[in-house]
Write a protein that holds these residues in place. Structure first.
Motif, PDB file in Angstrom:
ATOM      1  N   ASN A 183      43.812 -89.830  27.404  1.00 15.88           N
ATOM      2  CA  ASN A 183      44.620 -90.281  28.535  1.00 15.88           C
ATOM      3  C   ASN A 183      44.731 -89.228  29.630  1.00 15.88           C
ATOM      4  O   ASN A 183      45.587 -89.331  30.521  1.00 15.88           O
ATOM      5  CB  ASN A 183      46.025 -90.660  28.057  1.00 15.88           C
ATOM      6  N   LYS A 205      50.229 -92.716  30.630  1.00  7.20           N
ATOM      7  CA  LYS A 205      50.834 -93.246  29.415  1.00  7.20           C
ATOM      8  C   LYS A 205      49.876 -94.264  28.781  1.00  7.20           C
ATOM      9  O   LYS A 205      49.005 -94.835  29.437  1.00  7.20           O
ATOM     10  CB  LYS A 205      52.179 -93.907  29.735  1.00  7.20           C
ATOM     11  N   GLU A 206      50.061 -94.488  27.504  1.00  7.15           N
ATOM     12  CA  GLU A 206      49.188 -95.380  26.750  1.00  7.15           C
ATOM     13  C   GLU A 206      49.126 -96.760  27.413  1.00  7.15           C
ATOM     14  O   GLU A 206      50.147 -97.388  27.685  1.00  7.15           O
ATOM     15  CB  GLU A 206      49.721 -95.536  25.319  1.00  7.15           C
ATOM     16  N   CYS A 237      50.133 -84.752  26.180  1.00  8.15           N
ATOM     17  CA  CYS A 237      49.396 -85.985  26.472  1.00  8.15           C
ATOM     18  C   CYS A 237      48.105 -85.989  25.654  1.00  8.15           C
ATOM     19  O   CYS A 237      47.500 -84.936  25.422  1.00  8.15           O
ATOM     20  CB  CYS A 237      49.078 -86.082  27.959  1.00  8.15           C
ATOM     21  N   ASN A 250      54.710 -87.264  27.296  1.00  8.72           N
ATOM     22  CA  ASN A 250      54.804 -88.468  26.476  1.00  8.72           C
ATOM     23  C   ASN A 250      56.236 -88.959  26.307  1.00  8.72           C
ATOM     24  O   ASN A 250      56.479 -90.159  26.183  1.00  8.72           O
ATOM     25  CB  ASN A 250      54.166 -88.223  25.105  1.00  8.72           C
ATOM     26  N   SER A 251      57.190 -88.055  26.282  1.00 10.86           N
ATOM     27  CA  SER A 251      58.585 -88.459  26.108  1.00 10.86           C
ATOM     28  C   SER A 251      59.321 -88.609  27.438  1.00 10.86           C
ATOM     29  O   SER A 251      60.522 -88.893  27.457  1.00 10.86           O
ATOM     30  CB  SER A 251      59.321 -87.433  25.237  1.00 10.86           C
ATOM     31  N   ASP A 269      55.031 -92.758  34.140  1.00 19.46           N
ATOM     32  CA  ASP A 269      53.838 -93.475  33.676  1.00 19.46           C
ATOM     33  C   ASP A 269      52.558 -92.722  34.002  1.00 19.46           C
ATOM     34  O   ASP A 269      51.618 -92.706  33.199  1.00 19.46           O
ATOM     35  CB  ASP A 269      53.777 -94.866  34.315  1.00 19.46           C
TER      36      ASP A 269
END
Length: 356
Positions: A72, A215-216, A68, A188-189, A193
């Protein structure tokens, strides 16, 4: 990993099967913590002047460990505080899906805030139950533990990816407190969320530290309009009004958070793939032996993949008897919970079974 056991003094006197309750303090971390406070002792406020640099290093370590970005990653004293902060910022008209008998820090916190609630059963058909509940109730949010604290039932991570693809508007919030530190994981994958975690269990970070990964763009999506209006109407500097300030109120304790960072580096040096392999070998052995002794519930037996947490059929008297023999477990639900980390061995499992 027997040579690592000497890092953990508790293991010299006890058969410790209780990481799901509390991870262990170890010699290297104790040495580091003493150095930290000695620096504070001789530097005072000059030591605190380095706080943000130190905390950013913690965030970077968490991000590297779990996949991450630093920006974030939010630091929090524990999962419960961070999760409640998130809930407090959500629209109360939203419907939230929970798992029955999940950790009270999730379920009670959510129910007590007045959200509309629906449930899925965390049994042998966990993933199917979740899909059916989403189809039936159409929730906005799904909040749950990756590993169930009562019996160790673990949700399938690939299922979560597919769930997110099928339901892109569903906000998925996961508690990783009984998960992080037990296997290789890339946030990330993943299909998650928001991932929160307290650091005192499998990460061996001691108490008073935890984190949330976003998450972004998710932080902005869950920020209430009232917060944005308050920010726009003030002239405080950004350290009081940015999104991080919303979750990281007040001064954070570098003693606690850098303890977590030290342990992340300690686990990384051992190698998380190696830790995961060792834990899985112990879990497979334990499950086979426990099934043979008729000590496991059907829902756990029927799951093909399982964590290293098991709830075995036994009484409080058995729990007390084990404790008298320095076999450390927990009373949970209708039985005794055991949990196996990398510092455990096959001999630990055999000793437990010989005394049940």
């Amino acid at each position: 990993m027997k040579n690592l056991k000497k890092e953990f003094p508790v293991l010299s006197q006890n058969t410790y099967l209780n990481t799901a309750s509390s991870g262990l303090l170890y010699d290297s971390l104790l040495d580091y913590r003493q150095e930290h406070d000695f620096d504070f002792l001789i530097e005072g406020s000059m030591f605190r002047d380095q706080q943000e640099k130190q905390l950013n290093a913690v965030r970077e370590s968490i991000g590297t460990f779990l996949g991450c970005k630093l920006e974030n990653t939010i630091l929090t004293p524990n999962f419960s505080l961070g999760f409640n902060t998130i809930l407090n910022g959500l629209d109360k008209n939203q419907k939230i899906l929970l798992l029955d008998e999940d950790y009270p820090s999730i379920n009670f916190s959510t129910i007590s805030k007045g959200f509309e609630i629906c449930f899925a059963s965390a049994n042998s058909s966990l993933e199917e139950n979740i899909e059916n509940a989403i189809s039936k109730h159409n929730p906005n949010i799904f909040a749950f533990s990756l590993v169930q604290y009562l019996n160790g039932i673990t949700i399938n991570l690939e299922f979560l990816k597919q769930l997110k693809l099928k339901n892109p508007d569903l906000l998925i919030i996961a508690d990783g407190t009984q998960f992080c530190g037990t296997r290789v994981f890339d946030f990330n994958s993943s299909g998650i969320d928001i991932l929160g975690c307290s650091g005192y269990k499998w990460l061996l970070g001691g108490y008073g530290n935890g984190f949330f990964l976003f998450k972004e763009g998710i932080l902005e999506k869950i920020t209430p309009d009232t917060y944005n209006k308050a920010v726009s109407s003030t002239n405080y500097d950004s350290s009081y009004t940015n999104l991080r300030a919303r979750y990281e109120c007040g001064h954070l304790d570098t003693f606690n958070f850098r303890s977590l960072q030290f342990s992340l580096e300690f686990l990384s040096k051992i190698g998380l793939p190696r830790i995961e392999e060792n834990i899985q070998e112990l879990a497979n052995y334990a499950k086979t032996k426990l099934i043979a002794s008729n000590l496991l519930e059907t829902d756990v037996i029927e799951r093909s993949n399982h964590s290293s947490i098991f709830n075995i059929k036994a009484t409080k008297e058995t729990y007390n008897s084990l404790k008298e023999k320095n076999i450390i477990t927990s009373l949970r639900g209708n039985g005794i919970r055991i949990s196996l980390h990398f510092y455990n061995t096959i001999d630990d499992i055999d000793k437990l079974l010989a005394n049940i």
